[in-house]
Scaffold this motif. Structure first.
Motif, PDB file in Angstrom:
ATOM      1  N   UNK A 158       5.577   5.493   5.460  1.00 17.62           N
ATOM      2  CA  UNK A 158       4.309   5.104   6.077  1.00 17.62           C
ATOM      3  C   UNK A 158       3.209   4.918   5.053  1.00 17.62           C
ATOM      4  N   UNK A 159       3.586   4.375   3.914  1.00 19.00           N
ATOM      5  CA  UNK A 159       2.646   4.242   2.790  1.00 19.00           C
ATOM      6  C   UNK A 159       2.498   2.764   2.436  1.00 19.00           C
ATOM      7  N   UNK A 160       1.249   2.296   2.352  1.00 25.85           N
ATOM      8  CA  UNK A 160       0.985   0.887   2.098  1.00 25.85           C
ATOM      9  C   UNK A 160      -0.117   0.734   1.050  1.00 25.85           C
ATOM     10  N   UNK A 161      -0.018  -0.349   0.305  1.00 19.59           N
ATOM     11  CA  UNK A 161      -1.025  -0.610  -0.712  1.00 19.59           C
ATOM     12  C   UNK A 161      -2.315  -1.096  -0.050  1.00 19.59           C
ATOM     13  N   UNK A 162      -3.381  -1.099  -0.832  1.00 17.96           N
ATOM     14  CA  UNK A 162      -4.662  -1.578  -0.314  1.00 17.96           C
ATOM     15  C   UNK A 162      -4.548  -3.044   0.105  1.00 17.96           C
ATOM     16  N   UNK A 163      -3.796  -3.823  -0.638  1.00 14.83           N
ATOM     17  CA  UNK A 163      -3.583  -5.221  -0.288  1.00 14.83           C
ATOM     18  C   UNK A 163      -2.876  -5.347   1.056  1.00 14.83           C
ATOM     19  N   UNK A 164      -1.864  -4.510   1.286  1.00 13.23           N
ATOM     20  CA  UNK A 164      -1.094  -4.595   2.531  1.00 13.23           C
ATOM     21  C   UNK A 164      -1.927  -4.229   3.754  1.00 13.23           C
ATOM     22  N   UNK A 165      -2.769  -3.204   3.653  1.00 18.52           N
ATOM     23  CA  UNK A 165      -3.563  -2.821   4.828  1.00 18.52           C
ATOM     24  C   UNK A 165      -4.678  -3.818   5.098  1.00 18.52           C
ATOM     25  N   UNK A 171     -10.770  -2.911   9.998  1.00 21.55           N
ATOM     26  CA  UNK A 171     -11.286  -1.722   9.316  1.00 21.55           C
ATOM     27  C   UNK A 171     -11.301  -0.511  10.238  1.00 21.55           C
ATOM     28  N   UNK A 172     -11.604  -0.724  11.523  1.00 23.32           N
ATOM     29  CA  UNK A 172     -11.667   0.413  12.456  1.00 23.32           C
ATOM     30  C   UNK A 172     -10.295   1.072  12.624  1.00 23.32           C
ATOM     31  N   UNK A 173      -9.223   0.243  12.593  1.00 25.35           N
ATOM     32  CA  UNK A 173      -7.883   0.803  12.702  1.00 25.35           C
ATOM     33  C   UNK A 173      -7.474   1.510  11.414  1.00 25.35           C
ATOM     34  N   UNK A 174      -7.904   0.977  10.290  1.00 24.08           N
ATOM     35  CA  UNK A 174      -7.600   1.619   9.018  1.00 24.08           C
ATOM     36  C   UNK A 174      -8.181   3.029   8.980  1.00 24.08           C
ATOM     37  N   UNK A 175      -9.422   3.172   9.421  1.00 24.07           N
ATOM     38  CA  UNK A 175     -10.075   4.484   9.415  1.00 24.07           C
ATOM     39  C   UNK A 175      -9.455   5.411  10.453  1.00 24.07           C
ATOM     40  N   UNK A 176      -9.107   4.865  11.600  1.00 24.53           N
ATOM     41  CA  UNK A 176      -8.594   5.693  12.699  1.00 24.53           C
ATOM     42  C   UNK A 176      -7.165   6.165  12.479  1.00 24.53           C
ATOM     43  N   UNK A 177      -6.321   5.310  11.895  1.00 32.08           N
ATOM     44  CA  UNK A 177      -4.892   5.602  11.869  1.00 32.08           C
ATOM     45  C   UNK A 177      -4.318   5.871  10.479  1.00 32.08           C
ATOM     46  N   UNK A 178      -5.141   5.761   9.433  1.00 33.34           N
ATOM     47  CA  UNK A 178      -4.645   5.953   8.071  1.00 33.34           C
ATOM     48  C   UNK A 178      -5.518   6.935   7.309  1.00 33.34           C
ATOM     49  N   UNK A 179      -4.893   7.587   6.329  1.00 34.06           N
ATOM     50  CA  UNK A 179      -5.612   8.432   5.378  1.00 34.06           C
ATOM     51  C   UNK A 179      -5.460   7.840   3.980  1.00 34.06           C
ATOM     52  N   UNK A 180      -6.500   7.893   3.164  1.00 31.58           N
ATOM     53  CA  UNK A 180      -6.330   7.436   1.780  1.00 31.58           C
ATOM     54  C   UNK A 180      -5.394   8.373   1.028  1.00 31.58           C
ATOM     55  N   UNK A 181      -4.681   7.815   0.076  1.00 31.17           N
ATOM     56  CA  UNK A 181      -3.772   8.642  -0.725  1.00 31.17           C
ATOM     57  C   UNK A 181      -4.553   9.742  -1.424  1.00 31.17           C
ATOM     58  N   UNK A 182      -4.031  10.981  -1.431  1.00 28.06           N
ATOM     59  CA  UNK A 182      -4.722  12.074  -2.119  1.00 28.06           C
ATOM     60  C   UNK A 182      -4.663  11.968  -3.645  1.00 28.06           C
ATOM     61  N   UNK A 183      -3.818  11.060  -4.151  1.00 28.09           N
ATOM     62  CA  UNK A 183      -3.676  10.905  -5.595  1.00 28.09           C
ATOM     63  C   UNK A 183      -4.872  10.116  -6.142  1.00 28.09           C
TER      64      UNK A 183
END
Length: 311
Positions: A158-165, A171-183
């Motif tokens: 369930x990991x996608x690059x910034x380009x893929x998302x 943007x609203x779905x990105x914030x609601x359903x995804x977390x930024x990588x902790x790295x």
């Protein structure tokens, strides 16, 4: 671009035959550069000194694991979130209301057939989350299947690059359903656990027997049908028809139709790409079937009855 190719033409023809045999897909005659690019990357990943070394190993030993890797690499689809928006509208505005009218709650199970990197499966889960308040008591389970590949590994993570998302994801779905990588050094985005809980992915040979899979209320098979050879289309559709519960749905790409090859599906008037499974005879139903499927309407059915022995 053709002048930069190093793969011998006989090898390219052999790869086309291999892909047709294992996956039922015709590579075509104009994908030589793509073939070489993808297989060169696979050769580096697998530790081969060159593309020629990988191809020599493939056809010299006939090693099945490498053959599956090669074919899945060649067939990896370039997918993105919310691709073919009409399909998502049909899911939320037609399929879910119809299933809810019959079930009134409980779990709906969807199959994403040929799920690639998982954007379709997670996209349908997000679509459900946006409208689930309209269907109290209804839950959704999605199973994505495809050949083992790097794309399927990304789907499972369930990991996608910034380009893929950025490709099709608001943007609203990105914030609601995804977390930024902790790295700190990564710009990747990771699907939240609440959404992941609705989706699982499995390695499946798409032309093999699908008997290990459960029954489904809906199958998503979008954008792939035109790429299959004639015999492969028949084999895939026959397998999918065995997985769909009576009154369940088969959703193709918005410009695709089954034509005369229906295997027990009837076209839904509102959209030629949406098909509904005919009912089956009650004595042959699986215990998981919906109660509505037990109501006979006297039509010719897809499942044949067993003939009684005379005498």
């Amino acid at each position: 671009m053709a002048g930069a190719l190093s793969l011998n033409p006989p090898y390219y023809e052999a790869l086309k035959r291999l892909t047709l045999e294992l996956a039922g897909v015709n590579l075509g005659s104009d994908h030589a550069f793509l073939v070489e690019t993808r297989l060169s990357a696979l050769a580096r990943k697998e530790g081969f000194q060159s593309l020629d070394a990988l191809v020599d190993e493939l056809f010299g030993t006939g090693e099945s694991r490498l053959a599956v890797q090669v074919v899945s690499t060649l067939l990896e689809r370039d997918s993105h979130f919310n691709k073919d928006p009409k399909s998502f509208t049909l899911f939320t505005d037609k399929i879910l209301p119809d299933l809810y009218a019959v079930r009134g709650g409980g779990q709906v199970r969807l199959l994403s057939f040929g799920c690639a990197a998982g954007q379709e499966a997670y996209g349908m889960a997000m679509a459900f989350e946006r409208v689930k308040d309209q269907f109290p008591g209804l839950s959704l389970e999605i199973i994505g299947v495809d050949y083992p590949s790097a794309a399927l590994d990304r789907a499972k993570a369930g990991r996608y690059t910034h380009f893929e998302v950025q490709r099709g994801l608001p943007a609203r779905d990105l914030i609601r359903f995804f977390d930024p990588s902790p790295e700190p050094s990564s710009s990747d985005w990771i699907v939240k656990d609440s959404l992941k809980a609705m989706v699982q992915f499995k390695d499946v040979h798409l032309l093999s027997s699908l008997g290990s899979l459960p029954k489904f209320h809906g199958v998503l098979f979008r954008g792939a049908l035109p790429h299959y050879s004639g015999p492969a289309k028949l084999r895939v559709l026959r397998g999918l028809s065995s997985l769909v519960l009576p009154y369940g749905y088969l959703l193709l790409g918005s410009h695709e139709t089954l034509k005369q090859i229906n295997f027990g599906f009837d076209s839904v008037d509102e959209a030629s790409c949406l098909y509904r499974k005919r009912e089956e005879i009650a004595e042959d139903l699986d215990p998981l079937d919906d109660p509505a499927a037990k109501k006979s309407n006297g039509r010719t059915t897809f499942t044949k009855t067993k003939k009684k022995k005379s005498g």
